[in-house]
Design a protein around this motif. Structure first.
Motif: not given
Length: 276
Positions: A19, A25-27, A34, A49, A57-58, A61-62, A64-65
């Motif tokens: 990561m 952006d993997f979101s 993923f 997570c 995961y939701k 990814r939010q 990480c974006s």
């Protein structure tokens, strides 16, 4: 993000490192996509997570974006939004990176050292490959000859010198097999030959069900499937680099001298300024 890195499992650490290396952006990716990109199970991703303090995961990814600390660069996303034709390339690029990271993470140094000892002790080495599998076979031969190890690459198929090479193999020599799908089924006979004649063997393949697989003591498993191509030779080449680099270290000054002398000869022949 408050968590203890040392408490992660090896696979979770691998995903976390991956990561951090991502430059897109993997979101938008689903959990399934993923996990596939990381070459991990969905369960492992979800466990990571939770250890990182996210509900799932939701939430990850939010975060990480938006988090620059994870080195997520939106340039690729902007490019792919502008040009749909680039998306398959980006998918290939990141899948190939995941595959390469997986190879490096999974390499068992003790096991690798045992394979390198075979290369070190062999009087003569013959490396076999068929079709695309001949590429890492030839590269291994180049690397070993660079260090003054006697190695011949033999491409399996019509016109092959298979019988000529095998007929002179003894327990003091070494056979190296590269085999990836679509398999060259007769390669199983080479495995059987080495077993019956006590010839040391190393196999680099993509499955223990491969016709070239010869048991866990002799087989290096490398995943090669990526988008666009069924077989990418990136990971097999990385294995060749790992084997040859460790061999060079084991050879010590003599190995470095052989590499330098070989480079000097090539430079002399092809017009560079090096001198013998």
């Amino acid at each position: 993000m408050d968590f203890v890195y040392q408490e992660l499992t090896d696979k979770q650490k691998s995903i976390f490192k991956f990561m951090k290396q991502l430059d897109f952006d993997f979101s938008p990716l689903s959990l399934s996509d993923f996990a596939s990109l990381c070459q991990a199970s969905e369960h492992t991703v979800l466990a990571l997570c939770r250890k990182m303090g996210f509900a799932g995961y939701k939430d990850l990814r939010q975060a990480c974006s938006l988090d620059p600390a994870l080195r997520l660069n939106l340039a690729y996303k902007e490019i792919s939004d502008r040009d749909e034709s680039l998306k398959p390339y980006l998918a290939w690029q990141h899948a190939a990176l995941a595959s390469l990271n997986g190879v490096i993470e999974d390499l068992d140094l003790a096991f690798l050292e045992r394979q390198v000892n075979k290369l070190l002790e062999a009087r003569e080495i013959v490396s076999f490959g068929h079709n695309v599998s001949a590429i890492p076979s030839q590269f291994l031969s180049h690397r070993l000859n660079l260090m003054s190890r006697k190695c011949v690459a033999c491409q399996l198929g019509l016109g092959s010198d298979l019988s000529l090479h095998l007929s002179r193999m003894t327990s003091h020599d070494l056979v190296v097999l590269f085999s990836f799908q679509p398999y060259y089924q007769p390669i199983s006979k080479i495995v059987k030959f080495t077993q019956e004649h006590n010839v040391p063997l190393i196999t680099v393949t993509d499955s223990l069900e491969s016709p070239a697989a010869a048991g866990p003591d002799h087989t290096i498993i490398v995943q090669t499937a990526v988008p666009i191509f069924d077989n990418s030779m990136l990971s097999p080449i990385a294995v060749v680099e790992a084997l040859s680099s460790l061999l060079a270290l084991k050879l010590g000054p003599s190995g470095q001298q052989a590499i330098k002398a070989n480079g000097a000869v090539n430079a002399y022949l092809f017009g560079d300024k090096w001198s013998l």
